[in-house]
Design a protein around this motif. Structure first.
Motif, PDB file in Angstrom:
ATOM      1  N   GLU A   1     -17.052  -7.670  15.560  1.00 47.61           N
ATOM      2  CA  GLU A   1     -17.331  -7.876  16.743  1.00 47.61           C
ATOM      3  C   GLU A   1     -18.929  -7.643  17.879  1.00 47.61           C
ATOM      4  OE1 GLU A   1     -13.836  -6.607  18.691  1.00 47.61           O
ATOM      5  OE2 GLU A   1     -12.255  -8.246  17.665  1.00 47.61           O
TER       6      GLU A   1
ATOM      7  N   GLU B   1     -13.479  -4.024  11.904  1.00 49.63           N
ATOM      8  CA  GLU B   1     -13.721  -4.577  12.790  1.00 49.63           C
ATOM      9  C   GLU B   1     -14.282  -5.081  13.787  1.00 49.63           C
ATOM     10  OE1 GLU B   1      -9.984  -7.040  14.862  1.00 49.63           O
ATOM     11  OE2 GLU B   1      -9.322  -6.073  13.591  1.00 49.63           O
ATOM     12  N   PRO B   2     -13.733  -3.629  14.462  1.00 51.17           N
ATOM     13  CA  PRO B   2     -15.113  -3.634  16.089  1.00 51.17           C
ATOM     14  C   PRO B   2     -16.297  -3.811  15.441  1.00 51.17           C
ATOM     15  CG  PRO B   2     -13.687  -1.796  16.238  1.00 51.17           C
ATOM     16  CD  PRO B   2     -13.327  -2.523  14.760  1.00 51.17           C
TER      17      PRO B   2
END
Length: 446
Positions: A443, A439-440
């Motif tokens: 982003e 997820e990071p």
């Protein structure tokens, strides 16, 4: 706590953690550690349930649902399982080559000796041998045995040089025993018989027989003349047959008493002649040929069976019937069952101790035992598979399932524990990867 309880406890614990994490995450949706706990509990619960299902369907239909495919695997494949196990036992676990190799590397005779010594001392071993002899005698067909011994004796004697062996045996007896002592026993026995009233009666009968023979020889006139002459001599007391018989009887006793002296010239002469006979028996070809001819004729004409059977009957009556057998030479002694038992048990005990210390005899007997067992193994090895097959075929489906399940239950429950632990670990790692790395990264990129 058993392994099954630990596996069930892990399933219950993961279920409670899953429900608790779901409720807490609903009440506090922003906490990351609640999501981690939910991920972990969910994955562990799935792993635990999957392994529980896998373990269950090996043995039965889960929750009785027969419509679910590929369940109750062992009961449905019972025949294949029985055949496979029997083949594995016969051809792999207890294969012919493996058993043969183990047999060659194992000392059977040492195991037998150790087993006997562990169960009995030497006295008990000898006593057991005596009991086996008595048991065999009770059921033995002595007539058939005597017939077989007669055949073996004839066969053995027909090829043996009796003269040479008799000479050697006689020399051994003379060199290793007190010949005069044994001769003295015979003379003592003869002296007792010679001093009996039966002997006196026999002498009187012999004298009377000679008198009758003398009177009845020749023609009628000669017989009449000799009878009258004998009557006149008896009337004049010139001839007294009773006195003559008594004189012969006393002379015989006097001679037997003199003969009881070991240095008597007749006894010395007998020993010398026996020694000379032993030399002649061993070396003389003429005597050997004569004895050989006599032996072959005797073997053709005579049978040992009656004598052998009589001896066996006497031995049986002594051992089982409590009777006694008188010695030929010694009147005041008799052979009874206790004497035979003492001799047999002593012989067995002595032989057993000697055998245990005889390496050559043990090696030879061990070879015979291995050869015997190997022969049985070659002929009857298939029985191993048959026994395994029949044993498993006698099991019902329920008993077979219960038998296999008991044997592997601990390992199966460990599989369930591993499923719960590995599932929880994988769930935690997936959560860390998704929310800590994946997820990071998205982003940053987008």
């Amino acid at each position: 706590m058993t392994m099954r309880r630990k596996a069930n406890g892990s399933l219950i614990l993961l279920s409670l953690l899953f429900v608790g994490a779901a409720v807490l995450l609903y009440l506090y949706p922003g906490n990351w550690w609640l999501r981690l706990l939910l991920f972990t509990a969910e994955a562990g619960l799935v792993g635990a349930l999957a392994d529980l299902f896998a373990v269950t369907v090996l043995f039965r239909h889960p929750l009785g649902m027969r419509w679910v495919p590929h369940t109750a695997i062992i009961p449905r494949n019972r025949d294949k399982l029985v055949e496979g196990v029997a083949a594995m036992v016969e051809k792999q676990l207890l294969s012919k080559n493996m058993l043969s190799d183990k047999l060659m590397n194992y000392r059977l005779i040492d195991a037998v000796i150790e087993w006997v010594d562990r169960r009995n001392d030497t006295h008990s071993f000898a006593e057991r041998g005596w009991q086996l002899l008595m048991s065999w005698l009770r059921g033995a067909n002595l007539e058939a045995l005597a017939s077989k011994l007669d055949v073996h004796a004839r066969s053995a004697l027909s090829g043996v040089n009796i003269s040479r062996y008799a000479g050697r045996g006689l020399k051994w007896v003379l060199a290793n025993s007190d010949f005069q002592k044994w001769l003295g026993h015979l003379i003592d026995y003869a002296a007792k018989r010679a001093s009996s009233e039966e002997t006196l009666a026999a002498i009187k009968a012999m004298v009377a027989k000679e008198k009758d023979k003398f009177v009845n020889e020749g023609g009628s006139i000669a017989r009449w003349f000799k009878q009258k002459l004998l009557d006149f001599a008896e009337a004049a007391d010139a001839i007294n047959l009773d006195e003559a018989a008594n004189t012969l009887f006393r002379d015989l006793q006097s001679f037997m008493k003199e003969l009881q002296n070991p240095s008597h010239e007749l006894r010395v002469m007998i020993e010398t002649r026996v020694l000379a006979l032993a030399d002649n028996l061993e070396t003389s070809e003429e005597i050997g040929a004569t004895i050989e001819s006599w032996k072959q004729e005797m073997l053709r004409e005579l049978s040992f069976q009656p004598s052998i059977q009589a001896l066996l009957d006497n031995v049986k009556s002594v051992i089982l019937g409590g009777e006694s057998m008188k010695y030929v030479v010694v009147d005041d002694r008799a052979l009874n069952a206790l004497d035979v038992k003492s001799w047999v048990t002593g012989l067995l005990a002595a032989y057993w101790e000697t055998f245990k210390n005889d390496t050559e005899a043990k090696d030879q007997l061990d070879g015979y035992l291995k050869q015997f067992v190997r022969g049985i193994l070659e002929q009857e090895h298939a029985l191993i598979g048959k026994i395994a097959r029949r044993t498993l075929e006698s099991f019902t489906e329920e008993r077979l399932v219960s038998f296999i399940e008991r044997k592997v239950d601990t390992d199966l429950q460990r599989i369930r524990l591993n499923g719960a632990f590995i599932g929880s670990l994988v769930g935690a790692l997936l959560f860390l990867f998704l929310y800590g790395i994946y997820e990071p990264l998205l982003e940053v990129l987008f």
